[in-house]
Every structure is written in C-alpha cells, then in structure tokens.
Write an enzyme that holds these catalytic residues in place. Structure first.
Site, mmCIF file in Angstrom:
data_model
loop_
_atom_site.group_PDB
_atom_site.id
_atom_site.type_symbol
_atom_site.label_atom_id
_atom_site.label_comp_id
_atom_site.label_asym_id
_atom_site.label_seq_id
_atom_site.Cartn_x
_atom_site.Cartn_y
_atom_site.Cartn_z
ATOM 1 C CG ASP A 20 -4.455 -5.622 6.529
ATOM 2 O OD1 ASP A 20 -5.098 -5.275 7.544
ATOM 3 O OD2 ASP A 20 -3.232 -5.818 6.534
ATOM 4 C CG ASN B 168 -2.277 0.554 0.940
ATOM 5 O OD1 ASN B 168 -2.744 0.538 -0.188
ATOM 6 N ND2 ASN B 168 -2.930 1.079 1.959
#
Length: 735
Positions: A381, A346
């Site tokens: 996540d 990310n």
C-alpha cells in the site's frame, strides 16, 4: 473471423451474384483453351469468401444468388439450361465444403501467420474441395459427351485449385480497413511501381521466349521480396490472369492449348507465392516477438494490479531527476505515501476489496497530478511521487491536498462503505542531496515518522534537524549493527566493581559490549544500544555475548579466576529460545556458575514479570547471581521486589553523580540501600566518579561501587591476560 451478421444480407447477395457472373464470363470467354475448358476458375473463390464471412442464417440467400448468377452466366455463354444447372451444382459442391471446412478449422483468419495455419488453410480450401467439383464436373462432361472423365478431371481440378489459392486470400482480405492499408501513401506507391515493373517484365518476356515460365517467375520473386503479402498476391493474380489470357489465344499467339501449358503458367507463380507466404510468416513471427518483448518490458516496468509504473521504473525516473539536480542545479521533491488503515480493509473485506481500493486510489492519484509529475506503486500500500522542479515546501502543500483527497475517498464494497487515510514523507532532491539510495531511504523514513507522529500528516526530511532525520540515523545505525554482527566487529570490555570499604580490591567485573564501524573506529554504547533496542537487535547481541563468554572464551575466563556479570536485555528476557540457550550454555561451560552473574534492568523485569520470575529463579538455582540494574530509573516501586529473589540491586547513576551537591539524592540512595538489605540483597552504586562520592557511599553503607573512580572499562583480552598471570590469593569473592 469477422462475421457480418448484423448487416442486411441483400447487398452482399447482389454483390456476390454480380462478381460470380463476371468471373464466370471472364474465365469462360477469355481464359479457356481450345477444348473450351477454363484454364483457371475464379468464380468459386468469390462465393467461398462470401459464405465464410457471413452468418449461417444468410447462407440460403447467398447460395441462391450464387446459383442464379452461375446458371444465368452459363446460359449466356451458350450452355443449355440443363447443362448450366449441372455445372452450377458442380460449383456448389466445391463452395459449400470449402466454406464449412474453413469456418470449422480456420475461424481466426490467421491462415498466413504460421506454417501450420497456412497448410491447414490450403488443405481445406484449395486441395480437398476442388476434388468434389472436379468429380461432379467431369461426370457431367462425360454424360453430355463433352469429354471423358479422365480427360476433364485433372484440368478442372487444377483450374479450381489455382483459382482458389490465388483469389480466395485476396477476397477474404477485402475489408475497408485492409483496402485502406493497401491504397495509402508509401505502400500504394511501392505497390504500383514494383507491380508495374514486374508485370511489364513478364509481358516483355512472353513473346520472346519459347518457354518463358522460368523467366516469368523471376520478376514475381523480385516483387515478393519487395511487397507485403496482399500486394504480392495481387501482383501474382494479375500476372497469372495475363499469362493465361495470352496462352488462351487472346492475342492470337497462343502456343498451345494443352493442359501442361497452363500448368506451367501456374508453376511460374509458385516460387513467388511460397516466398510471399514465408516472408509473411516470418514477419508475423517477428511482430509477435516484438509484441512479446514490448509486453515483457511493460510488465517489467509496471505494476500488474494498478497499471502504474513499479519501483524499478520509478527509480529510472528518479535517476533522471538526480541528473538534472547535479548538472543544472534543479530542485525536485520525492514523496513516499503509505496508506493508513488499509490492512484493516484487506483483512476484514478480503484481498479482492483491497485490490479494488488500490486501483481506485491509483486512478485518483493519477488524476490529481500534473503532466510532469510521476507516480508509481512501490509495493503493498505504498506509492512514490516525483514532483519535478518543485521545492519541498511546494510539495508539502500539494501532498496535504492529496492526503485530504484520499481521506475523503469512500469505497463501497458489498453493502458496506470503507475509507482510508494516508501519511506522506518528503525529501528534496538537489545538488547536495542526490544519492538514489539516500533519497529513497529519507522519504521512507519521513513517511514512517509521519505515521508514528500522527497519521494523516506530511513530514519533511530535514537533514540533522528533524525527527525523521533522527529516525534515519537510527535506521543507518541498525544497519551498521547488523553488519558488525555479520563481520565480527563487536568487542567486549570489562569494568571493575569494588567493595565500598576497600576500593583497591577488585574481584568482580561487568562485561560490556562495544562496537567498531566499517573504518575500525569505536562506536559508543549510547550511539548503538538505543537503535539495537528499537529495531530488535538486542537479542542477537545478547546471544553473541553469551556465546563469546560462556563458550568461545570460557576456558580463558575460567582460568582468570574473577567473577563477572552479563547484561540481559528486555528482548532476550522475554524470549524463551534465548532462555533455553542460556541454560544450556550454563550447564556445559567450564566456568563455575557461582562466579557468573546477570544484570537485568528494572523496566525489563517489570514488563516481563511472569517469565522473568521463573527465569531468575532458574538462574539462581544453578548458582548464578542476579542483579537488578538501573534501579530507581524505571517504575521506582519496591512492591514488585517481593515477587523476586534478587542478589544485588544496582542504584541508578542519576542518584549517585550529584550526591555531594543535591541533598535529596543521598536520602534516596540510603532508602534504596536499606530496603535492599531488608530484602536480603546487597547494593552496587553506579557512576562513582570521585573518591569523595565513594566515601559518602561507604558511610551510607552501600556494599559495592562502580565507576571511573574505580576503573574504566578495559578490553577483555587485556583483563584475561592479566588475570591468568596473577595469583588467586588475596581476592575477595562476592557472595
């Protein structure tokens, strides 16, 4: 708008020509009054629908077909070729503007979905374009001697406007999908029954009533309240057609051929027409509300990014599993999955890459699960899985397979290939473990423990037997500590410290913090201090202790006259805000700083070497004493003591407890004492539990002793009360 640009235009052109000719002949032969003018005109509505539905490049062929059919039909009903052409051009002057205006202002075919779309459709199809046709037609009639402009214009305009208003919506809806909907099952049966009854009533009324138009409107209104829009328009079309034919003289019983007679025919259908449109608008509004509610419900229960159910929807599934466990003794498995390495992707590849990866993993998880399983995105996540009728051992085997699949997943993004791993925590849902909050917390803690043990593993939550359970206990304790801080359930005790040479003379105390749970029961420091250290709560505890002693009870402590020491944790020692706050409290407290001491553990002192040295120096400059706590339990190195000026060294209790039975411990205690004295510090031995140990420490030369032999920790309130009652004489000061 559904443009048919890809199909051949020849078939529509032939169909348009045929329909235009049929409606032309129908209107002229069967719907014309005594003056020869058609009471209602349908041919133009068909042409408008064809042009509206087809691409502009097909228009020349369609217009040619339309004009040819109109001219041929005109000649067929007795017009001369020139007059037939003029009337065809009059028709075209209406068809072209109507088609252009509708394509421009009504491109979405939403004409009956709302009041404004309906008004717009009516204006640009049945109100404005007929003005052109009526004007051209009236001029042709006036020039050919078939009637004056003022006589021809009104009936021509009304005939065209009503024809468009009645037939055009039906023509525009004539698609296979719509026709299939119109002629299927229950809808077809209702249409035939209701339509037949309404038309029958009208046919029965026509011969009996002198002015049957009000009565004829009632069956149409009844039909409009029972049928869908397209069905109602079809019934209205048939009714107007039959009534117009009746009054045009088809059954040889015409009651007049005046303009107002036919106008009344059209007026009888207006209430039903308006009711049908209003009902359709309301139906579409309700459909949009239902669709919006459905969309909001979906959004409320699903994750926007992955399309998976969200946490709230997952909780509802979990409650269903809990119900089965409680009522039927079923066993299910709750799984918490957390991706490993996702933050790196990310941060390095960007949030778009992270979002795409989450979508890919979501699809993979969904593809590997059984039909009875449930998967949800819990946030970030993290994913939740629910295996119905599965033991934790079965769930563990399946989770290991899922984790291998996630680890093997390769994610290409802008020329680079990324990969992630995952860790999972599992808890079993059964009759004895069925509280929603507990289950979610257990799975979360088990996953957290798996990540910290070794990433990419699966950990089971075993109550009171696993590392995850221990972790969970600490989390619960951390929550209890936060609640104790918020609800003032922390208390203070003080344990005496006496000179080794005279253990009966006490003038120094170590302030210790204690905690009560929500039932008022005491919680021992060994139970809550480790949790506070692990979850970052020691700073708040230290701030509370400092404020309690130096601010809220400062006058009582000052009046009691004793020396005391406060513990400073590693977290507080490294916090510059705490250091500034403590210095400020010391500057304003009424307690003399020479009677205040601070204890800092050996490990905390070494880990915060730079900040600790400056802070310790500041405290000593203000007159405070500083003790190095638990010496020997940490790095056990004397070299770093050169960087600090320490007033006391507290010898760790592990060397004191067994001094009488262990020959090594006295040697270590004596060595620490000798080094401390050479560095200018005095020594305090902890955990002195007996007189013999106290005597042994005195023989070695240790300066002060602390432990249950000297005295247990006493509530601070009790100590302050006794201190204020005693005379200050006879007390020995440390330092």
């Amino acid at each position: 708008m559904q443009s048919q640009s890809r199909q051949s235009p020849y078939v529509p052109a032939v169909l348009l020509a045929v329909l235009s000719a049929v409606f032309y002949i129908l209107c002229k032969k069967f719907l014309s009054g005594g003056n020869g003018g058609a009471a209602i005109w349908f041919a133009d509505a068909v042409a408008i629908a064809f042009l509206y539905r087809h691409h502009y490049r097909h228009w020349p062929l369609l217009i040619a077909a339309f004009l040819s059919a109109i001219i041929a039909a005109g000649v067929g009903v007795g017009f001369g070729i020139l007059l037939a052409i003029q009337y065809a051009l009059a028709c075209l002057s209406e068809v072209l503007p109507a088609a252009l205006l509708l394509r421009r202002f009504c491109p979405r075919e939403d004409y009956f979905d709302g009041l404004w779309p309906w008004a717009r459709f009516t204006l640009f199809s049945a109100v404005l374009p007929p003005l052109c046709s009526a004007a051209v037609g009236a001029m042709v009639a006036d020039a050919s001697g078939r009637g004056s402009f003022s006589e021809v214009f009104p009936p021509w305009y009304i005939a065209n406007a009503v024809g468009i208003l009645v037939l055009l919506p039906i023509a525009l809806q004539c698609r296979w999908s719509t026709l299939h909907s119109l002629f299927r099952g229950v809808d077809l049966g209702r249409f035939l029954v209701v339509g037949a009854l309404a038309i029958s009533c009208i046919l029965l009324i026509l011969p009996l009533a002198t002015h049957p138009f009000v009565f004829a409107s009632l069956p149409l209104i009844w039909a409009a309240s029972r049928l869908k829009l397209l069905h109602t328009l079809a019934v209205i079309f048939v009714a107007i057609l039959l009534m117009s034919m009746h009054f045009a003289g088809v059954d040889r019983a015409a009651q007049g051929d005046g303009f107002f007679l036919f106008l009344a025919v059209f007026a009888s259908a207006i209430p039903a027409y308006v009711m049908a449109v209003s009902a359709n608008i309301e139906r579409h509004r309700n459909a949009r509300i239902v669709e919006m509610e459905s969309d909001l419900s979906y959004r409320a229960s699903h994750d926007d990014l992955t399309g998976l159910p969200n946490r709230e929807a997952f909780k509802r599934e979990l409650l269903e599993a809990i119900g089965g466990a409680r009522e039927n003794g079923e066993r299910h498995a709750l799984v918490h999955i957390d991706l490993d390495g996702f933050k790196l992707i990310n941060d390095s590849a960007g949030h778009l890459a992270g979002d795409a990866l989450l979508q890919k993993i979501s699809r993979q998880l969904g593809g590997l699960l059984h039909p009875t399983d449930r998967v949800a995105r819990l946030g970030g996540d993290e994913f939740g899985l629910l295996f119905f009728r599965s033991t934790k051992e079965q769930a563990r085997a399946r989770c290991e397979e899922l984790l291998r699949g996630i680890t093997a997943l390769r994610f290409p993004w802008r020329g680079r290939v990324y990969g992630v791993g995952a860790s999972a925590g599992i808890t079993e849902i059964n009759r004895h473990n069925s509280r929603l909050e507990d289950l979610l917390s257990q799975a979360d803690v088990a996953c957290y423990s798996a990540k910290h043990a070794r990433r990419g593993t699966v950990m089971l939550y075993e109550i009171a037997r696993s590392a995850a359970a221990e972790q969970h206990s600490e989390i619960i304790m951390a929550s209890t500590i936060r609640e104790a801080l918020d609800r003032q359930r922390l208390t203070l005790c003080a344990q005496p410290i006496a000179p080794a040479a005279n253990t009966g003379s006490v003038d120094h105390y170590e302030v210790l913090v204690r905690m009560q749970d929500d039932r008022g029961e005491p919680v021992m420091p060994a139970a809550f201090i480790p949790a506070a250290e692990r979850y970052g709560l020691m700073l708040q505890i230290d701030c509370w202790v400092v404020d309690e002693i130096l601010l809220r009870r400062a006058h009582q402590v000052a009046g009691a006259g004793f020396h005391f020491s406060l513990n400073i944790s590693a977290e507080a020692l490294g916090d510059s805000g705490f250091q500034r706050h403590l210095i400020e409290m010391l500057e304003h407290t009424p307690i003399p700083t020479r009677r205040i001491g601070f204890e800092i553990t050996e490990t905390a002192m070494v880990n915060q070497m730079d900040r600790a040295s400056e802070f310790v120096a500041s405290l000593r400059q203000m007159g405070c004493k500083v003790a190095l706590d638990d010496f020997g339990n940490g790095l056990s190195s004397f070299s770093y003591l050169k960087a600090f000026a320490i007033d006391f060294i507290k010898i760790d209790g592990s060397f004191v407890r067994e001094m009488e039975s262990n020959v090594v411990d006295p040697i270590i205690v004596e060595s620490i004492h000798q080094v401390a004295h050479r560095l200018g510090a005095r020594t305090i031995a902890e955990y002195v539990e007996s007189a013999s140990v106290a005597a042994l420490l005195h023989s070695i030369g240790v300066d002060f002793v602390q432990g249950y032999h000297i005295g247990p920790p006493l509530p601070l309130e009790q100590l302050l009360y006794v201190g204020t009652q005693l005379e200050n004489s006879g007390r020995m000061e440390l330092g």
